[in-house]
Design a protein around this motif. Structure first.
Motif, mmCIF file in Angstrom:
data_model
loop_
_atom_site.group_PDB
_atom_site.id
_atom_site.type_symbol
_atom_site.label_atom_id
_atom_site.label_comp_id
_atom_site.label_asym_id
_atom_site.label_seq_id
_atom_site.Cartn_x
_atom_site.Cartn_y
_atom_site.Cartn_z
ATOM 1 N N PRO A 78 9.619 -3.951 -6.616
ATOM 2 C CA PRO A 78 9.428 -5.215 -5.895
ATOM 3 C C PRO A 78 9.432 -5.031 -4.373
ATOM 4 N N ILE A 79 8.789 -5.983 -3.695
ATOM 5 C CA ILE A 79 8.852 -6.066 -2.234
ATOM 6 C C ILE A 79 9.823 -7.192 -1.891
ATOM 7 N N LEU A 80 10.781 -6.904 -1.050
ATOM 8 C CA LEU A 80 11.767 -7.902 -0.659
ATOM 9 C C LEU A 80 11.355 -8.499 0.682
ATOM 10 N N VAL A 81 11.295 -9.833 0.738
ATOM 11 C CA VAL A 81 10.979 -10.529 1.995
ATOM 12 C C VAL A 81 12.153 -11.447 2.307
ATOM 13 N N GLU B 51 15.600 -13.555 12.098
ATOM 14 C CA GLU B 51 15.315 -12.194 11.666
ATOM 15 C C GLU B 51 14.486 -12.233 10.402
ATOM 16 N N LEU B 52 13.367 -11.537 10.439
ATOM 17 C CA LEU B 52 12.433 -11.481 9.315
ATOM 18 C C LEU B 52 12.332 -10.032 8.863
ATOM 19 N N ARG B 53 12.592 -9.788 7.547
ATOM 20 C CA ARG B 53 12.614 -8.402 7.069
ATOM 21 C C ARG B 53 11.682 -8.264 5.871
ATOM 22 N N VAL B 54 10.906 -7.190 5.852
ATOM 23 C CA VAL B 54 10.036 -6.838 4.728
ATOM 24 C C VAL B 54 10.460 -5.439 4.275
ATOM 25 N N ILE B 55 10.907 -5.346 3.011
ATOM 26 C CA ILE B 55 11.524 -4.112 2.516
ATOM 27 C C ILE B 55 10.777 -3.656 1.265
ATOM 28 N N ASN B 56 10.461 -2.382 1.226
ATOM 29 C CA ASN B 56 9.848 -1.821 0.015
ATOM 30 C C ASN B 56 10.548 -0.521 -0.371
ATOM 31 N N HIS B 57 10.453 -0.191 -1.648
ATOM 32 C CA HIS B 57 10.963 1.100 -2.112
ATOM 33 C C HIS B 57 9.933 2.171 -1.760
ATOM 34 N N GLY B 58 10.403 3.334 -1.372
ATOM 35 C CA GLY B 58 9.455 4.395 -1.050
ATOM 36 C C GLY B 58 10.097 5.547 -0.312
ATOM 37 N N GLU C 204 -2.676 9.680 10.696
ATOM 38 C CA GLU C 204 -2.085 9.553 9.376
ATOM 39 C C GLU C 204 -2.621 8.340 8.615
ATOM 40 N N SER C 205 -3.259 7.402 9.337
ATOM 41 C CA SER C 205 -3.780 6.213 8.671
ATOM 42 C C SER C 205 -5.078 6.485 7.929
ATOM 43 N N LEU C 206 -5.690 7.624 8.265
ATOM 44 C CA LEU C 206 -6.968 7.944 7.629
ATOM 45 C C LEU C 206 -6.742 8.646 6.293
ATOM 46 N N GLY C 207 -7.597 8.359 5.335
ATOM 47 C CA GLY C 207 -7.543 9.069 4.057
ATOM 48 C C GLY C 207 -6.445 8.606 3.136
ATOM 49 N N GLN C 208 -5.826 7.432 3.425
ATOM 50 C CA GLN C 208 -4.810 6.923 2.514
ATOM 51 C C GLN C 208 -5.492 6.453 1.228
ATOM 52 N N SER C 209 -4.985 6.953 0.089
ATOM 53 C CA SER C 209 -5.652 6.640 -1.177
ATOM 54 C C SER C 209 -5.599 5.154 -1.494
ATOM 55 N N ARG C 210 -4.567 4.457 -0.976
ATOM 56 C CA ARG C 210 -4.440 3.031 -1.280
ATOM 57 C C ARG C 210 -4.905 2.142 -0.131
ATOM 58 N N GLN D 81 0.814 -1.223 0.000
ATOM 59 C CA GLN D 81 0.000 0.000 0.000
ATOM 60 C C GLN D 81 0.847 1.273 0.000
ATOM 61 N N HIS D 82 2.002 1.234 0.687
ATOM 62 C CA HIS D 82 2.793 2.463 0.836
ATOM 63 C C HIS D 82 4.063 2.470 -0.002
ATOM 64 N N GLY D 83 4.431 1.312 -0.613
ATOM 65 C CA GLY D 83 5.652 1.261 -1.399
ATOM 66 C C GLY D 83 5.468 1.901 -2.766
ATOM 67 N N ALA D 84 6.603 2.150 -3.426
ATOM 68 C CA ALA D 84 6.562 2.751 -4.761
ATOM 69 C C ALA D 84 5.926 1.764 -5.741
#
Length: 729
Positions: A637-640, A650-657, A675-681, A630-633
């Motif tokens: 890709p999303i890296l898991v 260790e568990l990592r979730v990485i997005n461009h943004g 800030e969670s309200l009104g998110q377009s996505r 929802q918030h990444g570019a």
């Protein structure tokens, strides 16, 4: 007679603050001293007592008949039976000399009798005149006039070269606020003297014994001898008139060129408020009756000052209470706290003088007066919260909160109180730097000098004005101002607590409705949609209904989880052996099926086993991947990633943004973030996902963190493997 057995180390400036000045073992040579126990046995006597009385005295025995003058023997017998520790003075004549006889009982139960030689000095007024001047002093309307009048009367009555009024500051330094002096002497008004000039034990004595005379600073002390004893104790002379003086103090007087002094303590509420200090440049004994009259004048002066200051404090308290009540009434009638505080002519800035007054509430800043500081709100709030205090104040931000100095430019003083923990509500008063030039009576630091015993600390030898420029400091926050801020905080906090309770009750009712009234029909809709999607005509419509109902169920589950957490019930974590590698790959496959265009690049180490609640860990990872989508570019890709590091996974979730803003980072894992309200996505988000994910990880004794760098946003979950149960069943 026997010399006292006590032995004290030589007194220097380095140890004078621990010198037992109440047991000096000697007197000034103005007379003689005797001390009797309750049975009339002579326990102590000054070395000159027998010669002064012209009789034989034996320590450890009662005085023989005729050893004491008849009047003194009569009063001694009366005083020994008197329960009152303070005795009326009398006058006796021995030969051609008149003595004032001053008696009291000390803390050890010994009756101390001092015979002080009466000196004739035409420069000293009759005590009756001094007593009559008290009325003139008492009529003065303010503290300055009181002090000026009292000094004028004391100098007129005693003839001292200089009579000064000290006032002690909160740091115990003293300032000369008024004086009467000989025309040839330098003006000392405004000069400050460091707290170290009066050691702590001297302050105690000045508080309990408010009159002190040193008639001739060049005197040779006369020893006080004690009766033989198997457990000797020194004579406590706290209240003695003839008590000898610390050699360091005599050196201090000599450095000032002063040969005689008298001090009158100004005690208010049991505390040393100030002092009247009298200096003379030659020996200058003041007869005891005249000193008593001056002491009475000083006590009247203390009472008058206490009355004036008490009235001023009472008036301030009434004004502040009315203003606090008015502000609280406005806040109570409005849901918008900052608006309520600022909408009238009186604001929190009217309560306490300052250069700016702020209200921080939620993520807003309201400025009632002045200009807001230049720094980031998040940094200020974080520092205030970390203080752990409900009332924070300093007149030197650079010294006490150096991390805030840049954020609070251009201010040097801070007073803050937290009144609404739920909305992070703070009231802050700020004051600008006030550059102050202190004029010290000589350089305040202790000085080393080289003498016959080598280098040692000595009292200051110069009392020439020494100027110190004090920077980074604002006007101090007065006790009445701190009390006013605390009272306003109490009122606003009470209102905030009451409103929070109302909101909690409403939310609890809503959650109950969501949990019980909506969940069941939603489940029925979902089942019907599943059946509808299996028919050719209703497949598309059924899939849409099933997707929508699934999203509603997830929202309801989050709200119910929140309800459990805030109700103290916890999430009900049930740990079992879990293959995290399989779980993560399975969740990635589900996400790919749900969003065919979504690019997820896994880097999962095989065989990652741990003890965990599989469903809850799946909830965490699903939430992190949903946030990344929802918030990444877009189209990135999303890296898991998942790997073993020591005894942890260790568990990592990485997005461009874009990096997450600092003010959001401060409460990223809090529920109901605005800030969670009104998110377009993610238009229906409640801001609960990360809050619940954080709680799940905490319940697994793990940690979740976020880091933004190089155009990437990385959430890292660290979980302990905790395989003890499986390794040792």
């Amino acid at each position: 007679m026997n010399a006292p057995t006590q032995s004290h180390p030589p007194v220097t400036l380095a140890n004078c603050d621990s010198e037992p000045i109440h047991i000096p073992g000697a007197i000034q040579p103005l007379g003689a001293l005797l001390a009797f126990d309750a049975d009339g046995i002579l326990r102590f006597a000054s070395e000159n007592a027998a010669q002064l009385l012209g009789s034989q005295l034996t320590l450890g025995l009662a005085c023989a008949p005729g050893a004491l003058p008849q009047a003194l023997a009569h009063y001694l017998e009366t005083w020994l039976r008197n329960a009152d520790p303070i005795f009326d003075p009398l006058t006796i004549t021995l030969g051609a000399t008149t003595y004032d006889v001053i008696g009291h009982r000390n803390g050890d139960g010994l009756t101390i009798i001092e015979l002080e030689r009466r000196t004739e000095d035409n420069s000293v007024a009759d005590p009756a005149l001094i007593y009559r001047s008290i009325e003139r002093v008492r009529r003065q309307p303010d503290t300055k006039s009181l002090l000026d009048s009292a000094l004028r009367e004391v100098r007129r009555a005693t003839g001292f070269d200089r009579v000064m009024a000290y006032r002690f500051h909160p740091d115990d330094s003293g300032e000369i606020v008024a004086e009467q002096r000989h025309d040839t002497l330098e003006d000392w008004v405004g000069r400050r003297y460091p707290a170290g000039d009066i050691p702590a034990q001297a302050r105690r004595l000045y508080t309990v014994n408010t009159l002190r005379q040193i008639a001739d600073a060049g005197y040779q002390p006369i020893r006080v001898l004690g009766a033989p004893s198997t457990s000797p104790r020194p004579l406590d002379m706290s209240f003695s008139s003839l008590r000898s003086v610390s050699p360091v103090h005599l050196e201090y007087m000599a450095n000032m060129g002063v040969q005689a002094s008298m001090s009158l303590s100004l005690v208010i509420g049991g505390q040393l408020w100030g002092m009247i200090a009298c200096h003379h440049h030659s020996p200058h004994p003041i007869p005891y009756p005249a000193r008593l009259a001056c002491e009475a004048l000083a006590q009247v002066l203390s009472a008058a000052i206490a009355n004036i200051e008490g009235n001023a404090r009472a008036e301030d308290a009434r004004r502040n209470a009315a203003l606090v009540s008015q502000l609280a009434e406005r806040v109570s009638a409005s849901e918008n706290v900052p608006h309520a505080l600022s909408c009238g002519p009186q604001t929190p800035g009217s309560l306490i003088p300052g250069d700016a007054t702020l209200c921080l509430w939620g993520n807003s800043v309201t400025v009632f007066g002045g200009i807001a500081p230049r720094g980031e709100l998040a940094g200020i709030l974080c520092a205030l919260d970390q203080s752990g205090q409900r009332l924070v104040h300093t007149d030197n931000i650079a010294r006490d909160y150096p991390d805030l100095q840049t954020d609070l430019v251009p201010y040097a003083g801070l007073l803050a109180c937290k009144f609404d923990p739920m909305n992070n509500g703070w009231l802050i008063w700020l004051r600008k730097e006030q550059i102050e030039t202190l004029v010290w009576g000589g350089k305040p630091e202790k000085q080393y000098a080289v003498g016959s015993l080598g280098p040692r600390l000595t009292p200051r030898g110069s009392f020439e004005a020494w100027r110190e420029v004090v920077r980074n400091t604002s006007m101090p926050w007065l006790p009445a101002e701190l009390e006013a801020a605390d009272n306003l905080r109490d009122e606003l906090s009470h209102i905030a607590t009451s409103r929070t309770a109302d909101v909690d009750r409403a939310r609890t009712a809503l959650l109950a409705m969501l949990g019980h009234d909506l969940r069941d029909p939603l489940q029925s809709i979902s089942m019907a949609a599943t059946l509808l999607s299996k028919t050719d005509s209703g497949a598309r419509m059924g899939e849409r209904i099933r997707y929508s109902s699934g999203r509603m169920q997830r929202l309801i589950s989050q709200v119910l989880d929140l309800s459990r957490l805030q109700g103290g019930m916890g999430l009900g974590i049930e740990k079992r052996p879990c293959d995290l590698s399989v779980l993560v790959n399975s969740l990635i496959d589900e996400k790919r099926q749900a969003y065919p265009g979504l690019r997820i690049e896994p880097d999962i180490e095989p065989g990652l086993n741990l003890m965990a609640d599989t469903d809850r860990i799946a909830q965490v990872l699903t939430n992190l991947m949903s946030n990344a989508r929802q918030h990444g570019a877009p189209r990135q890709p999303i890296l898991v990633q998942a790997r073993r590091i020591g005894s942890n996974i260790e568990l990592r979730v990485i997005n461009h943004g874009e990096p997450i803003a600092d003010d959001l980072l401060a409460h990223l894992f809090s529920p109901f973030k605005p800030e969670s309200l009104g998110q377009s996505r993610n238009r229906n988000g409640l801001g609960l996902g990360l809050y619940i994910a954080d709680q799940v990880v905490r319940d697994h004794e793990g940690d979740i963190a976020v880091d933004c760098h190089d155009g990437l946003v990385c959430f890292t979950v660290t979980l302990p493997r905790d395989l003890r149960d499986t390794l040792h069943p």
